[in-house]
Design an enzyme around this catalytic site. Sequence first.
Site, PDB file in Angstrom:
ATOM      1  N   SER A   1     121.743  88.567  43.429  1.00  0.00           N
ATOM      2  CA  SER A   1     122.456  88.469  42.158  1.00  0.00           C
ATOM      3  C   SER A   1     121.504  88.925  41.070  1.00  0.00           C
ATOM      4  CB  SER A   1     122.833  86.999  41.923  1.00  0.00           C
ATOM      5  OG  SER A   1     123.227  86.772  40.589  1.00  0.00           O
TER       6      SER A   1
ATOM      7  N   TYR B   1     120.627  77.742  40.284  1.00  0.00           N
ATOM      8  CA  TYR B   1     121.159  78.930  40.971  1.00  0.00           C
ATOM      9  C   TYR B   1     120.148  80.075  40.903  1.00  0.00           C
ATOM     10  CZ  TYR B   1     124.459  82.767  41.970  1.00  0.00           C
ATOM     11  OH  TYR B   1     125.085  83.866  42.492  1.00  0.00           O
TER      12      TYR B   1
END
Length: 257
Positions: free
Chosen positions: A142, A155
């Site tokens: 990501s 995250y």
Amino acid sequence: MAPAPSAASRIAVVTGASSGIGAATARQLAAAGYRVVLTARRKDRIEALAEEINAAGHSAAAYQLDVTDRAAVDEFASAFKTIGVLVNNAGGALGADPVATGDPADWRAMYETNVIGTLNVTQALLPKLVASGDGTVVILSSTAGLGTYEGGAGYVAAKHGEHVLAETLRLEIVGQPVRVIEIAPGMVKTDEFALTRFGGDQEKATKVYEGVAEPLTADDVADTITWAVTRPHHVNVDLLVLRPRAQASNTKVHREL
Ligand code: 8X3
């Protein structure tokens, strides 16, 4: 040296294939000629998707798997002699709390699914990828694996872990016939990512994409993965970052409100 086997005879394993980017990637790799093996915890979903892919004249099989369960992953791996492609897609976000108040259980769960899950499946299938003579590991990280943002630390830390796993593995296996490709998407609007992150709170999930003209779709990311995987085998797309045009960085998003 023997020529590389054709794509049509090769197996592509996709983790987290029950929805979103994983499901879209399975569809597109199948259409590109791979025999796809769909794995996820939700058996009914992957079975339905496998049926859909097979009905379209392509080849798919479903295998229920929790990537954090190492014994189950090893058993899954033992079913194969060779694997052409592994797409490590399973993972996700839980919470968007500041460091001061973030829930350690969320942090642990994100590390477990994103990093340890990827580690488990990659370790178990690496010998099979090598045995194929032309293997590809895709790690779906990501933009959160490359830079941080407020409220994202749990995250972001997990995705940085995946990024480091990809970078390190590439160094360690150079010389072996396996590529390590990292795909790092920014804002992707899927049915579940934001909803899961906010514990099913639809209002909070909707706000993530509010006013953003065209967030990326699961198909956009699947298209990028499929492109990278189908390059000639000597071409390794190390790291590919993709964002919607309306997003210039993790924290700079154009919203028309
Ligand atoms: C998803 C991108 O911005 O929600 O991996 O962290 S973000």
